[in-house]
Design an enzyme around this catalytic site. Sequence first.
Site, mmCIF file in Angstrom:
data_model
loop_
_atom_site.group_PDB
_atom_site.id
_atom_site.type_symbol
_atom_site.label_atom_id
_atom_site.label_comp_id
_atom_site.label_asym_id
_atom_site.label_seq_id
_atom_site.Cartn_x
_atom_site.Cartn_y
_atom_site.Cartn_z
ATOM 1 N N LYS A 8 0.817 -1.212 0.000
ATOM 2 C CA LYS A 8 0.000 0.000 0.000
ATOM 3 C C LYS A 8 0.855 1.268 0.000
ATOM 4 O O LYS A 8 0.400 2.341 0.425
ATOM 5 C CB LYS A 8 -0.959 0.030 1.202
ATOM 6 N N GLY A 9 2.052 1.138 -0.542
ATOM 7 C CA GLY A 9 2.905 2.317 -0.655
ATOM 8 C C GLY A 9 2.888 2.911 -2.049
ATOM 9 O O GLY A 9 3.198 4.091 -2.233
ATOM 10 N N THR A 31 3.578 0.412 -4.898
ATOM 11 C CA THR A 31 4.443 -0.500 -5.666
ATOM 12 C C THR A 31 3.838 -0.856 -7.022
ATOM 13 O O THR A 31 4.556 -0.979 -8.013
ATOM 14 C CB THR A 31 4.701 -1.793 -4.869
ATOM 15 N N ARG A 32 2.523 -1.032 -7.088
ATOM 16 C CA ARG A 32 1.906 -1.359 -8.366
ATOM 17 C C ARG A 32 2.069 -0.217 -9.365
ATOM 18 O O ARG A 32 2.318 -0.439 -10.553
ATOM 19 C CB ARG A 32 0.421 -1.689 -8.163
ATOM 20 N N ARG A 74 5.742 5.353 2.261
ATOM 21 C CA ARG A 74 4.629 6.297 2.383
ATOM 22 C C ARG A 74 4.412 6.614 3.854
ATOM 23 O O ARG A 74 4.812 5.819 4.719
ATOM 24 C CB ARG A 74 3.380 5.625 1.785
ATOM 25 N N SER A 90 -4.810 2.834 4.740
ATOM 26 C CA SER A 90 -5.050 2.268 3.407
ATOM 27 C C SER A 90 -5.048 0.742 3.458
ATOM 28 O O SER A 90 -5.875 0.083 2.813
ATOM 29 C CB SER A 90 -3.975 2.756 2.433
ATOM 30 N N LYS A 145 -6.902 0.760 -6.425
ATOM 31 C CA LYS A 145 -5.968 1.874 -6.277
ATOM 32 C C LYS A 145 -6.748 3.188 -6.267
ATOM 33 O O LYS A 145 -7.614 3.422 -7.101
ATOM 34 C CB LYS A 145 -4.949 1.881 -7.418
ATOM 35 N N HIS A 162 -10.499 6.163 1.624
ATOM 36 C CA HIS A 162 -10.139 5.573 2.912
ATOM 37 C C HIS A 162 -11.294 5.654 3.930
ATOM 38 O O HIS A 162 -12.156 6.526 3.848
ATOM 39 C CB HIS A 162 -8.923 6.293 3.508
#
Length: 377
Positions: A134-135, A137-138, A215, A223, A340, A344
């Site tokens: 959840k930083g 990366t995708r 993050r 997240s 994505k 939240h």
Amino acid sequence: MAYRVLSSRLAPPSNKLSRRFVFVFTLSLSFTYLCYSALFCSRAVMPRLPGLEEHGCVRAESAGAKKLLQKAPFCAAQQSTRTPTPPSPARNQTHTAKRQPAAQPAEKTARNGTSAQRYGNKKLPNALIVGVKKGGTRAVLEFIRIHPDVRAVGTEPHFFDRNYDRGLDWYRSLMPRTLDSQITMEKTPSYFVTREAPRRIASMCRDTKLIVVVRNPVTRAISDYTQTLSKKPDIPTFEELAFKNRSQGLVDTSWNAIRIGMYILHLENWLQYFRLSQIHFVSGERLITDPAGELGRVQDFLGLKRIITDKHFYFNRTKGFPCLKKPESSSLPRCLGKSKGRTHVQIDQEVIEQLRDFYRPFNIKFYEMVGHDFRWD
């Protein structure tokens, strides 16, 4: 025989002059026949006619004609030394294609990537996106893989945390085919918090380049919880999971969503096996506000020419996240999936402040270690 017949019919035996004439005439006919035969079969004298073969003799279609040709010495010699005519390309093109594929330009082979002989080989990765969950990366993977010198696995292999017992050959088999000039990459965010991952990756190759997308740990935890809640609606509230005792401010560090954000503790484990210069940290916040700038630094770290620039991105206000502009091969822009940019869960501001106080000392040590202030406080 011809001489006797002609001599008996054309002249009486007593006439010597007539006999000589008949002899000379017969000899001339024989000589003319031999010369005609030689000239007819000679390539140097006779022009190439539609009815002639490459060896210069008349094509024999009937059995009688074949026997006549076999009696001529020159043509018989040609027939015995003739090499078989090679098969027609049209009849054998399928088999030829199977035996030896046609060569392709390097640019086309890099785009398609379907044949080992044409498009390179499967190799172990040169670079890994190892975290964090959840930083972002995708986003980094999808953005960097549009570079022509990068080939990446789309799914997360989870080799160094879940599938290590399958062996490196299995891991290599998952990789895309790459040319010698291309970088092979994969991303599995859970590697960063897996105790055994640094040692295992180092045993594969100590020169592997590592990318960590970090993050604000509080935002990252929220997240993470939001994603889990979308799959398991019956889980406890965020506050219940984040604290052992909220009134006393005791944070539950055993909860994975909290533990991941303690970046300095995980980084110390990695630095036992890799130099800090081998690890590049991407700011998850700047990845949203300045994707081209962050990707430029990633390209520098990987030793790539800066090809991915501002022209590749646009900001999607609905998702609140940058997307890739329409590629040439598609009629639509390319944005990340529904997971994505998800809205939240609303968290009490006092809970957020308590978590900020908890993470502050960890953040400061992390800034000092990597030599960069991410300004999360």
